[in-house]
Structures are given as structure tokens and as C-alpha cells.
Design a protein around this motif. Structure first.
Motif, mmCIF file in Angstrom:
data_model
loop_
_atom_site.group_PDB
_atom_site.id
_atom_site.type_symbol
_atom_site.label_atom_id
_atom_site.label_comp_id
_atom_site.label_asym_id
_atom_site.label_seq_id
_atom_site.Cartn_x
_atom_site.Cartn_y
_atom_site.Cartn_z
ATOM 1 N N MET A 1 0.831 -1.193 0.000
ATOM 2 C CA MET A 1 0.000 0.000 0.000
ATOM 3 C C MET A 1 0.874 1.255 0.000
ATOM 4 O O MET A 1 1.919 1.294 0.645
ATOM 5 C CB MET A 1 -0.924 0.011 1.225
ATOM 6 C CG MET A 1 -1.775 1.272 1.345
ATOM 7 S SD MET A 1 -2.722 1.365 2.870
ATOM 8 C CE MET A 1 -3.918 0.055 2.589
ATOM 9 N N ILE A 2 0.422 2.254 -0.736
ATOM 10 C CA ILE A 2 1.066 3.570 -0.720
ATOM 11 C C ILE A 2 0.156 4.499 0.074
ATOM 12 O O ILE A 2 -1.051 4.553 -0.179
ATOM 13 C CB ILE A 2 1.258 4.120 -2.142
ATOM 14 C CG1 ILE A 2 2.088 3.155 -2.996
ATOM 15 C CG2 ILE A 2 1.917 5.491 -2.104
ATOM 16 C CD1 ILE A 2 2.095 3.512 -4.475
ATOM 17 N N GLN A 3 0.725 5.222 1.007
ATOM 18 C CA GLN A 3 -0.088 6.106 1.849
ATOM 19 C C GLN A 3 0.587 7.465 1.987
ATOM 20 O O GLN A 3 1.760 7.562 2.347
ATOM 21 C CB GLN A 3 -0.317 5.486 3.223
ATOM 22 C CG GLN A 3 -1.274 6.275 4.104
ATOM 23 C CD GLN A 3 -1.604 5.525 5.382
ATOM 24 O OE1 GLN A 3 -0.755 4.823 5.943
ATOM 25 N NE2 GLN A 3 -2.833 5.637 5.834
ATOM 26 N N PRO A 26 -3.702 -2.378 -2.511
ATOM 27 C CA PRO A 26 -3.376 -3.525 -3.369
ATOM 28 C C PRO A 26 -4.634 -4.180 -3.923
ATOM 29 O O PRO A 26 -5.731 -3.991 -3.406
ATOM 30 C CB PRO A 26 -2.639 -4.469 -2.413
ATOM 31 C CG PRO A 26 -3.153 -4.115 -1.056
ATOM 32 C CD PRO A 26 -3.425 -2.649 -1.081
ATOM 33 N N GLY A 27 -4.448 -4.923 -5.006
ATOM 34 C CA GLY A 27 -5.539 -5.718 -5.563
ATOM 35 C C GLY A 27 -6.329 -5.046 -6.660
ATOM 36 O O GLY A 27 -7.161 -5.686 -7.296
ATOM 37 N N VAL A 28 -6.094 -3.754 -6.913
ATOM 38 C CA VAL A 28 -6.776 -3.042 -7.992
ATOM 39 C C VAL A 28 -5.776 -2.118 -8.681
ATOM 40 O O VAL A 28 -4.776 -1.721 -8.096
ATOM 41 C CB VAL A 28 -7.971 -2.191 -7.485
ATOM 42 C CG1 VAL A 28 -9.058 -3.073 -6.901
ATOM 43 C CG2 VAL A 28 -7.511 -1.151 -6.472
ATOM 44 N N PRO A 146 8.378 -6.945 -7.538
ATOM 45 C CA PRO A 146 7.912 -6.164 -6.388
ATOM 46 C C PRO A 146 6.406 -6.250 -6.174
ATOM 47 O O PRO A 146 5.645 -6.573 -7.090
ATOM 48 C CB PRO A 146 8.322 -4.740 -6.765
ATOM 49 C CG PRO A 146 8.217 -4.728 -8.258
ATOM 50 C CD PRO A 146 8.673 -6.087 -8.702
ATOM 51 N N GLY A 147 5.999 -5.905 -4.966
ATOM 52 C CA GLY A 147 4.575 -5.892 -4.634
ATOM 53 C C GLY A 147 3.909 -4.570 -4.939
ATOM 54 O O GLY A 147 2.681 -4.467 -4.922
ATOM 55 N N ARG A 178 -1.003 -7.196 -5.983
ATOM 56 C CA ARG A 178 -0.009 -6.126 -5.955
ATOM 57 C C ARG A 178 -0.702 -4.755 -5.993
ATOM 58 O O ARG A 178 -1.848 -4.627 -6.413
ATOM 59 C CB ARG A 178 0.958 -6.251 -7.132
ATOM 60 C CG ARG A 178 1.670 -7.601 -7.202
ATOM 61 C CD ARG A 178 2.521 -7.679 -8.454
ATOM 62 N NE ARG A 178 2.832 -9.051 -8.798
ATOM 63 C CZ ARG A 178 4.022 -9.618 -8.648
ATOM 64 N NH1 ARG A 178 5.012 -8.924 -8.120
ATOM 65 N NH2 ARG A 178 4.221 -10.869 -8.994
ATOM 66 N N THR A 179 0.042 -3.746 -5.579
ATOM 67 C CA THR A 179 -0.421 -2.359 -5.655
ATOM 68 C C THR A 179 0.071 -1.781 -6.979
ATOM 69 O O THR A 179 1.276 -1.740 -7.224
ATOM 70 C CB THR A 179 0.137 -1.527 -4.489
ATOM 71 O OG1 THR A 179 -0.320 -2.089 -3.261
ATOM 72 C CG2 THR A 179 -0.322 -0.086 -4.581
#
Length: 305
Positions: A1-3, A26-28, A146-147, A178-179
Motif C-alpha cells: 500500500m502507498i499512503q 493492493p488488488g486493484v 515487487p509488490g 499487488r499495488t
């Protein structure tokens, strides 16, 4: 996740990014949209530690990029496809990245094959077309498996097959959990790729929602009207309070009204109609409406004879 929390970047007296907050989950596939100069590239550069925030912070997996122990294994990015030493071959460019990050040589061969560059792996990157350079940049982003992945204008220079390929690739990466964060000016392509949208204008977040929710909130179904009597018909439409906009030559777009209402009005005025077509709202319509006040660079329109 990016925050991001209170993320700000000021250059002189101008805030390129102004206290923005968002999460890329992640996931979309999350699309990142905004007019030129809106702050997209600056935001991406701050995520990757290339620009230091004036205030606030942005993290990847809860840590700043510079604190990641093995960045290429956790975050892959394509910001500038031509940021490659032109004298190196595609293979040696990736091999150097792999060696610096403890990545096995076989992974270089895997990503070259994945992006379709195996046959030109021994050619120097300086001679690559923009489309080939894009593929090499994507290979570099994927090298560490990478994730989290960031792509800035990834379809630039790609042919139709390449565009379809990168679209499927991004969606498949997201489906693996992945994100995936992607910026593009190509609205039609973004509509086919992203499920979530983050829209920025003049350094501030204008929308953070789903693709369908964004279009529904910022665009409406409208009717395309084509008539040889348009000069007479157009004032009658606006006199009813119906919003209109020019389309191609000899036609208008009319908003907030049904084809039947337009047809009845034209019939009563004994005006000819050659076309009444319902146009479904698009991402481009929604984007243009939301960001109309955020565009910094306006070109002067020119009438086409």
C-alpha cells in the motif's frame, strides 16, 4: 500500500503539491489523473524519494522509500523510459540493476521475455524506439518481482498490440494482490484499465473514488443532435434552459434532456433532424468537467471550416 499524509511540495512561492492525503491499495489498478502541471509527476517522485517533501510524508508498506532495505524488490517504477545509458545493451542494463540488488541472472532473462525484448537483448538501448524503451523500462520495474508498481504514461510509444499487452499486464499484476499505480493522459485507455481513480488538480486531490462512481458523479448522458437547421434550432434549445455544447460540424450536444423532447421541439418548429443519438457519459467527459478550473495551460481554439 502507498499512503500519503499531508504531503506537500513547494517550489519557491508555488505549492506543486498541497497537503494531499490518499491511499493506493493492493488488488486493484489505481489511475492517477490530472491536467499538465497538476502535481502528478511530483507526487510520484516523492513516493520514490526522488523529491523530498516540504511537509507531510508518503510511505510504501508503512516505510519511506529511502528506508526500504531492498527497494527494487519492493517497489518497481517506470517514470522516464529514456533514462537509460544509451551505450548499454538491454541485457546489460537489466543485469547491472539485478547485480546491484541481489537479483538472480535468470530473472533478467525472464523479464526480457515477458516484455518481448529477448530478440533485441544484445542491442544498445540508445537505438531503441520509444516503444522499445518503454518495454525496457517496464522490464526494469518488474525485475525485483515487487509488490508495488508505479507507471507514469506507460503506453507512450506502444503500438496497439503493445497497449493491449500493458493493459492486461497491469490488471493481472493487480489481480495477484499487488499495488498498481498508473498515471496517463489517455482517458479511453485509463477507462479500460483502472478500477480506482485519484484525480489531482493544482496540487490538490479533487476525487478519490471508483471509476464508475467518478463518471456517475461528474458526467451525464447527453444527446447528439445533427440538423441542417441547427442555426435556428440551437437558440430554441438554449431558450428552454437546456445546456448545449458544440460537437463536430453541423451538430450539437444537449445535456439533461431526452431525444423525445428535442424531437418534439424540432417538429413543432418545423425544423429538420438528421440525427438524434444518446451518448453515454465517458471518463473524458467526467474528467474535463471536474478539472475545468484546474487547467493551467489553455490553448486557443480554432474554428474548422
Amino acid at each position: 500500500m502507498i499512503q500519503a499524509t499531508g504531503l506537500t511540495k513547494v517550489y519557491g512561492a508555488k505549492a506543486a503539491v498541497d497537503r494531499i492525503e490518499f491511499e493506493v491499495r493492493p488488488g486493484v489498478v489505481t489511475g492517477f489523473l490530472g491536467p499538465n502541471g497538476a502535481g502528478k509527476s511530483t507526487t510520484m517522485r516523492m513516493i520514490l524519494g526522488l523529491d523530498r517533501p516540504t511537509a507531510g510524508r508518503v510511505t510504501v508498506g508503512g516505510r519511506r522509500y529511502r528506508d526500504l532495505p531492498a527497494p527494487l524488490r519492493e517497489v518497481g517504477a517506470l517514470l522516464d523510459a529514456k533514462a537509460v545509458h544509451g551505450g548499454r545493451t538491454a541485457y546489460h542494463h537489466l543485469r547491472g540493476l539485478a547485480a546491484a540488488n541481489g537479483i538472480a541472472r535468470r530473472r533478467v532473462e525472464e523479464v526480457l521475455d515477458l516484455v518481448g525484448l529477448t530478440e533485441v537483448a544484445d542491442q544498445r538501448a540508445g537505438g531503441f524506439s520509444l516503444g522499445m524503451a518503454q518495454r525496457l523500462g517496464i522490464a526494469a520495474a518488474l525485475l525485483g518481482d515487487p509488490g508495488v508498481l508505479l507507471f507514469d504514461e506507460p503506453v507512450n510509444g506502444l503500438d496497439p498490440e503493445g497497449i493491449r499487452w500493458i493493459r492486461r499486464l497491469m490488471r493481472s499484476l493487480a489481480a495477484e494482490g499487488r499495488t498498481v499505480f498508473v498515471s496517463s493522459h489517455l482517458m479511453a485507455e485509463m477507462a479500460l484499465t483502472a478500477e480506482q481513480l485519484l484525480v489531482i488538480g493544482r496540487g490538490r486531490i479533487l476525487a478519490d473514488t471508483t471509476m464508475t462512481g467518478f463518471i456517475a458523479a461528474n458526467a451525464s448522458t447527453h444527446v447528439k443532435v445533427r440538423s441542417p437547421d441547427l442555426i435556428t434550432l440551437a437558440p430554441l434549445l438554449t431558450a428552454r434552459g437546456w445546456r448545449t455544447a458544440p460537437a463536430d460540424r453541423g451538430s450539437l450536444l444537449v445535456y439533461g434532456v431526452s431525444p423525445a423532447q428535442i424531437g418534439d421541439l424540432a417538429h413543432a418548429a418545423r425544423l429538420r433532424l438528421h440525427e438524434l443519438a444518446v451518448i453515454q457519459p465517458s471518463l473524458e467527459d467526467a474528467f474535463m468537467r471536474l478539472t475545468a478550473d484546474s487547467v493551467e495551460y489553455h490553448a486557443r481554439s480554432r474554428d474548422v471550416a
